[in-house]
Design a protein around this motif. Structure first.
Motif, PDB file in Angstrom:
ATOM      1  N   ASP A 164      51.688 112.043 104.967  1.00 47.44           N
ATOM      2  CA  ASP A 164      50.795 113.132 104.603  1.00 47.44           C
ATOM      3  C   ASP A 164      49.360 112.619 104.709  1.00 47.44           C
ATOM      4  OD1 ASP A 164      50.997 115.982 103.014  1.00 47.44           O
ATOM      5  OD2 ASP A 164      49.222 114.858 102.375  1.00 47.44           O
ATOM      6  N   LEU A 165      48.411 113.510 104.947  1.00 45.42           N
ATOM      7  CA  LEU A 165      47.014 113.074 104.972  1.00 45.42           C
ATOM      8  C   LEU A 165      46.593 112.476 103.642  1.00 45.42           C
ATOM      9  CD1 LEU A 165      45.336 116.027 106.940  1.00 45.42           C
ATOM     10  CD2 LEU A 165      45.889 113.728 107.771  1.00 45.42           C
ATOM     11  N   ASP A 166      47.231 112.908 102.564  1.00 45.01           N
ATOM     12  CA  ASP A 166      46.992 112.360 101.232  1.00 45.01           C
ATOM     13  C   ASP A 166      47.986 111.225 100.999  1.00 45.01           C
ATOM     14  OD1 ASP A 166      46.845 111.775  98.529  1.00 45.01           O
ATOM     15  OD2 ASP A 166      46.657 113.865  97.907  1.00 45.01           O
ATOM     16  N   ALA A 167      47.524 109.979 101.092  1.00 44.18           N
ATOM     17  CA  ALA A 167      48.412 108.823 100.974  1.00 44.18           C
ATOM     18  C   ALA A 167      49.094 108.759  99.614  1.00 44.18           C
ATOM     19  CB  ALA A 167      47.632 107.532 101.230  1.00 44.18           C
ATOM     20  N   SER A 168      48.425 109.218  98.573  1.00 45.27           N
ATOM     21  CA  SER A 168      49.037 109.175  97.242  1.00 45.27           C
ATOM     22  C   SER A 168      50.220 110.135  97.167  1.00 45.27           C
ATOM     23  CB  SER A 168      48.002 109.526  96.171  1.00 45.27           C
ATOM     24  OG  SER A 168      47.531 110.851  96.326  1.00 45.27           O
ATOM     25  N   ARG A 169      50.111 111.255  97.872  1.00 47.74           N
ATOM     26  CA  ARG A 169      51.220 112.204  97.905  1.00 47.74           C
ATOM     27  C   ARG A 169      52.412 111.594  98.642  1.00 47.74           C
ATOM     28  NH1 ARG A 169      49.763 117.953 100.315  1.00 47.74           N
ATOM     29  NH2 ARG A 169      48.584 118.117  98.368  1.00 47.74           N
ATOM     30  N   SER A 170      52.154 110.887  99.730  1.00 44.98           N
ATOM     31  CA  SER A 170      53.236 110.216 100.462  1.00 44.98           C
ATOM     32  C   SER A 170      53.933 109.196  99.578  1.00 44.98           C
ATOM     33  CB  SER A 170      52.682 109.524 101.711  1.00 44.98           C
ATOM     34  OG  SER A 170      52.063 110.429 102.580  1.00 44.98           O
ATOM     35  N   ALA A 171      53.131 108.400  98.873  1.00 43.33           N
ATOM     36  CA  ALA A 171      53.705 107.361  98.021  1.00 43.33           C
ATOM     37  C   ALA A 171      54.555 107.966  96.911  1.00 43.33           C
ATOM     38  CB  ALA A 171      52.585 106.507  97.428  1.00 43.33           C
ATOM     39  N   ALA A 172      54.074 109.055  96.311  1.00 41.21           N
ATOM     40  CA  ALA A 172      54.812 109.685  95.217  1.00 41.21           C
ATOM     41  C   ALA A 172      56.127 110.265  95.720  1.00 41.21           C
ATOM     42  CB  ALA A 172      53.959 110.774  94.577  1.00 41.21           C
ATOM     43  N   THR A 173      56.115 110.830  96.911  1.00 40.91           N
ATOM     44  CA  THR A 173      57.345 111.404  97.468  1.00 40.91           C
ATOM     45  C   THR A 173      58.350 110.305  97.805  1.00 40.91           C
ATOM     46  OG1 THR A 173      56.112 113.279  98.382  1.00 40.91           O
ATOM     47  CG2 THR A 173      58.294 112.831  99.314  1.00 40.91           C
ATOM     48  N   ALA A 174      57.873 109.235  98.442  1.00 39.97           N
ATOM     49  CA  ALA A 174      58.772 108.139  98.808  1.00 39.97           C
ATOM     50  C   ALA A 174      59.391 107.491  97.578  1.00 39.97           C
ATOM     51  CB  ALA A 174      58.009 107.102  99.624  1.00 39.97           C
ATOM     52  N   ALA A 175      58.661 107.498  96.474  1.00 37.78           N
ATOM     53  CA  ALA A 175      59.156 106.850  95.259  1.00 37.78           C
ATOM     54  C   ALA A 175      60.398 107.527  94.702  1.00 37.78           C
ATOM     55  CB  ALA A 175      58.054 106.832  94.198  1.00 37.78           C
ATOM     56  N   VAL A 176      60.603 108.808  95.022  1.00 38.90           N
ATOM     57  CA  VAL A 176      61.771 109.516  94.501  1.00 38.90           C
ATOM     58  C   VAL A 176      62.811 109.780  95.587  1.00 38.90           C
ATOM     59  CG1 VAL A 176      60.455 110.587  92.636  1.00 38.90           C
ATOM     60  CG2 VAL A 176      60.652 111.769  94.833  1.00 38.90           C
ATOM     61  N   LEU A 177      62.602 109.190  96.761  1.00 41.51           N
ATOM     62  CA  LEU A 177      63.560 109.341  97.855  1.00 41.51           C
ATOM     63  C   LEU A 177      64.085 107.957  98.243  1.00 41.51           C
ATOM     64  CD1 LEU A 177      61.841 111.922 100.242  1.00 41.51           C
ATOM     65  CD2 LEU A 177      63.870 112.299  98.841  1.00 41.51           C
ATOM     66  N   PRO A 178      65.221 107.548  97.734  1.00 43.42           N
ATOM     67  CA  PRO A 178      65.752 106.225  98.075  1.00 43.42           C
ATOM     68  C   PRO A 178      65.896 106.064  99.588  1.00 43.42           C
ATOM     69  CG  PRO A 178      66.991 107.194  96.271  1.00 43.42           C
ATOM     70  CD  PRO A 178      66.091 108.273  96.782  1.00 43.42           C
ATOM     71  N   GLY A 179      65.368 104.966 100.085  1.00 45.60           N
ATOM     72  CA  GLY A 179      65.467 104.685 101.509  1.00 45.60           C
ATOM     73  C   GLY A 179      64.315 105.207 102.334  1.00 45.60           C
ATOM     74  N   ALA A 180      63.409 106.006 101.735  1.00 45.24           N
ATOM     75  CA  ALA A 180      62.264 106.560 102.471  1.00 45.24           C
ATOM     76  C   ALA A 180      61.040 105.677 102.265  1.00 45.24           C
ATOM     77  CB  ALA A 180      61.967 107.975 102.016  1.00 45.24           C
ATOM     78  N   GLU A 181      60.247 105.560 103.320  1.00 51.63           N
ATOM     79  CA  GLU A 181      59.028 104.749 103.267  1.00 51.63           C
ATOM     80  C   GLU A 181      57.826 105.645 103.542  1.00 51.63           C
ATOM     81  OE1 GLU A 181      56.994 100.887 105.548  1.00 51.63           O
ATOM     82  OE2 GLU A 181      59.047 101.538 106.037  1.00 51.63           O
ATOM     83  N   ALA A 182      56.783 105.478 102.739  1.00 56.06           N
ATOM     84  CA  ALA A 182      55.539 106.204 102.955  1.00 56.06           C
ATOM     85  C   ALA A 182      54.713 105.490 104.015  1.00 56.06           C
ATOM     86  CB  ALA A 182      54.750 106.298 101.653  1.00 56.06           C
ATOM     87  N   MET A 183      54.098 106.282 104.906  1.00 54.32           N
ATOM     88  CA  MET A 183      53.331 105.686 105.997  1.00 54.32           C
ATOM     89  C   MET A 183      52.414 106.722 106.614  1.00 54.32           C
ATOM     90  SD  MET A 183      56.426 105.388 108.766  1.00 54.32           S
ATOM     91  CE  MET A 183      57.318 104.377 107.573  1.00 54.32           C
ATOM     92  N   SER A 184      51.611 106.296 107.564  1.00 51.70           N
ATOM     93  CA  SER A 184      50.748 107.218 108.285  1.00 51.70           C
ATOM     94  C   SER A 184      51.572 108.037 109.273  1.00 51.70           C
ATOM     95  CB  SER A 184      49.662 106.448 109.043  1.00 51.70           C
ATOM     96  OG  SER A 184      50.258 105.701 110.101  1.00 51.70           O
ATOM     97  N   VAL A 185      50.988 109.151 109.719  1.00 53.10           N
ATOM     98  CA  VAL A 185      51.653 109.973 110.720  1.00 53.10           C
ATOM     99  C   VAL A 185      51.905 109.171 111.993  1.00 53.10           C
ATOM    100  CG1 VAL A 185      51.443 112.026 112.180  1.00 53.10           C
ATOM    101  CG2 VAL A 185      50.695 112.108 109.793  1.00 53.10           C
ATOM    102  N   GLU A 186      50.907 108.383 112.396  1.00 50.76           N
ATOM    103  CA  GLU A 186      51.024 107.590 113.621  1.00 50.76           C
ATOM    104  C   GLU A 186      52.184 106.610 113.539  1.00 50.76           C
ATOM    105  OE1 GLU A 186      47.245 109.470 113.262  1.00 50.76           O
ATOM    106  OE2 GLU A 186      48.235 108.048 111.883  1.00 50.76           O
ATOM    107  N   ARG A 187      52.306 105.933 112.420  1.00 50.14           N
ATOM    108  CA  ARG A 187      53.405 104.979 112.256  1.00 50.14           C
ATOM    109  C   ARG A 187      54.753 105.680 112.246  1.00 50.14           C
ATOM    110  NH1 ARG A 187      53.717 101.491 107.356  1.00 50.14           N
ATOM    111  NH2 ARG A 187      55.637 100.875 108.428  1.00 50.14           N
ATOM    112  N   LEU A 188      54.813 106.847 111.591  1.00 47.89           N
ATOM    113  CA  LEU A 188      56.071 107.586 111.539  1.00 47.89           C
ATOM    114  C   LEU A 188      56.510 107.981 112.947  1.00 47.89           C
ATOM    115  CD1 LEU A 188      57.069 110.327 108.997  1.00 47.89           C
ATOM    116  CD2 LEU A 188      57.362 110.739 111.439  1.00 47.89           C
TER     117      LEU A 188
END
Length: 368
Positions: free
Chosen positions: A36-60
Motif C-alpha cells: 500500500d502507499l501507506d507503509a504503516s497500513r501494509s505492516a499492520a495488515t501483514a501482522a495479522v496475515l500469517p505468511g504475508a510480507e509487507a513491501m512496496s508495490v514494485e517489490r511485490l
C-alpha cells in the motif's frame, strides 16, 4: 489440490477487509505479500496475515512466487497497477470497475492476452445465490421469454458516510461507474450482452458536504454527472432501463425486475450476494419467494478470485475481464450517449458466464 495459489494484494483500503476475510484462511489461496502507499497500513495488515510480507508495490510485482495480483487500489489506479502486474507476468483480479476509461480497459485485456495471463474483475456478488437463483429461474422458463428489465439504484450520495468521498465526484467516479458494475453485470448474467445504449444524465449540484469523519462539513466539488438514466438494448432483443443516482433520498423500486411473457421476477440488490428472489407468475395473485437454487451459498467478496483460480485457464472465469470490459463499455457508452444525445452501438460483446450450481463457498475448490 496441490499447493495454494499465491496472491499479492495491492491496495489496503476499506474494501480490502472484506476480501481478506474471505481469502485469508481459504485453502485455495495463500496471501504472501501486501502493499500500500501507506507503509504503516501494509505492516499492520501483514501482522495479522500469517505468511504475508509487507513491501512496496514494485517489490511485490517483482516477486516470482506471486502468481496473481489482487488489485484493490482506487479506480484511477486500476489500469496502471493491472498493466504493471500483467507486464510482470502475473494474473490480475481487480476491484470494479476494470478501469475508468474504455481505452484503458481494452489495453488491460489486450495486454493480458498477449502475455498469456488471466484477468478477473469484481463484482463477484453476481455469483451469489441472489443473482444466480434469478438466472436459474429465467433459464428454466419460469417467466417465459424475457422481454424487459429495470435496474434502479438511488442514494443521496456517499459523502454522507464516507470520510474521504472526493473520488466519487471526480472523473472515473459518479453513481454509474461506482454502482453500475453491480447492476449491469447482473443484467448480463440474467439477459446476456448489450448491443446498444441510449443515455441521459444530469449534475444539478456543483458541490457536496462531507457528513462524517475528520473532514465533516468540508465542501468538495462535483465534476461528474450524479444522476444517469438509460436504455440497454440486449442482443436477445430485451430492453433494460437503468437509473443510477446520487441525487435521491429513497426509492420503492426493486433493485432489478425482469419481465417475461409468463411472469415477473424481482431480483435482490446486486451489491449483495444473497437475498430473496420473488416470482409473480402470470395468472397468480401474489409474489412467491423462490428457494435458492443456484450460486455460492454464504459468499463474500473474493469468491470471484477463488473462481478464477479454479478456472485455471480451462474456462473463462465467471467474474472475468471479458464481462468487466463489456460492462465498462456499456457504462462509458451511456455517458457518451448522454453527452452527445444519440444512440451508441457497442464494439464488444461477451458470452453469458457459466452459471454457478448451488454450492458452498468451500465448494469453489472442486466446482467446475
Amino acid at each position: 489440490m496441490g499447493d495454494p495459489h499465491r496472491v499479492g494484494v495491492v491496495g489496503l483500503g476499506v474494501i480490502s477487509r472484506a476480501y481478506l476475510e474471505t481469502l485469508a484462511d481459504h485453502p485455495t489461496v495463500s496471501i504472501v505479500a501486501v502493499a500500500d502507499l501507506d507503509a504503516s497500513r501494509s505492516a499492520a495488515t501483514a501482522a495479522v496475515l500469517p505468511g504475508a510480507e509487507a513491501m512496496s508495490v514494485e517489490r511485490l510485482l517483482d516477486r516470482p512466487d506471486v502468481q496473481t495480483v489482487l488489485n484493490l487500489t482506487i479506480p484511477a489506479a486500476h489500469a496502471e497497477i493491472s498493466l504493471a502486474a500483467i507486464d510482470a507476468g502475473k494474473n490480475v483480479y481487480v476491484e470494479k470497475p476494470l478501469a475508468v476509461t474504455f481505452a484503458d480497459g481494452r489495453s488491460i485485456m489486450d495486454r493480458a492476452a498477449s502475455a498469456g495471463v488471466r484477468v478477473g474483475c469484481a463484482p463477484d456478488t453476481v455469483l451469489g445465490t441472489g443473482t444466480q437463483t434469478a438466472r436459474a429461474a429465467i433459464d428454466s422458463g419460469l417467466i417465459g421469454r424475457p422481454l424487459s428489465a429495470s435496474a434502479v439504484m438511488v442514494t443521496p450520495g456517499h459523502e454522507r458516510w464516507h470520510p474521504h468521498p472526493d473520488f466519487y465526484y471526480t472523473p472515473g467516479g459518479g453513481p454509474l461507474l461506482d454502482m453500475g458494475p453491480y447492476y449491469i453485470s447482473a443484467l448480463v448474467h440474467l439477459l446476456g450482452p448489450v448491443r446498444a445504449v441510449v443515455g441521459a444524465a444530469s449534475r444539478l449540484r456543483t458541490e457536496r458536504v462531507i457528513g462524517s469523519g475528520p473532514r465533516t462539513g468540508q465542501r468538495i466539488p462535483v465534476e461528474v454527472d450524479t444522476h444517469v438514466s438509460g436504455v440497454l438494448e440486449h442482443v436477445n432483443g430485451a430492453l433494460s432501463t437503468i437509473t443510477q443516482s446520487f441525487d435521491g433520498v429513497a426509492t420503492t423500486a426493486a433493485p432489478i425486475e425482469v419481465q417475461g411473457e409468463a411472469g415477473a421476477l424481482a431480483v435482490p440488490d446486486p451489491n449483495r450476494f444473497d437475498g430473496e428472489v420473488r416470482l409473480f407468475a402470470l395468472g397468480s395473485d401474489e409474489w412467491r419467494v423462490l428457494e435458492p437454487r443456484a450460486g455460492y451459498v454464504g459468499a463474500s467478496r473474493g469468491v470471484g478470485l477463488l473462481d478464477l483460480v479454479r478456472a485455471d485457464g480451462q474456462r473463462p472465469p465467471r467474474a472475468g475481464g471479458e464481462v468487466a470490459l463489456h460492462v465498462l463499455e456499456t457504462m462509458t457508452a451511456l455517458l457518451r450517449s448522454a453527452a452527445e444525445g444519440r444512440r451508441i452501438e457497442l464494439t464488444t460483446t461477451v458470452r453469458r458466464p457459466v452459471p454457478v450450481p448451488l454450492a458452498s463457498v468451500d465448494g469453489v475448490s472442486s466446482l467446475p
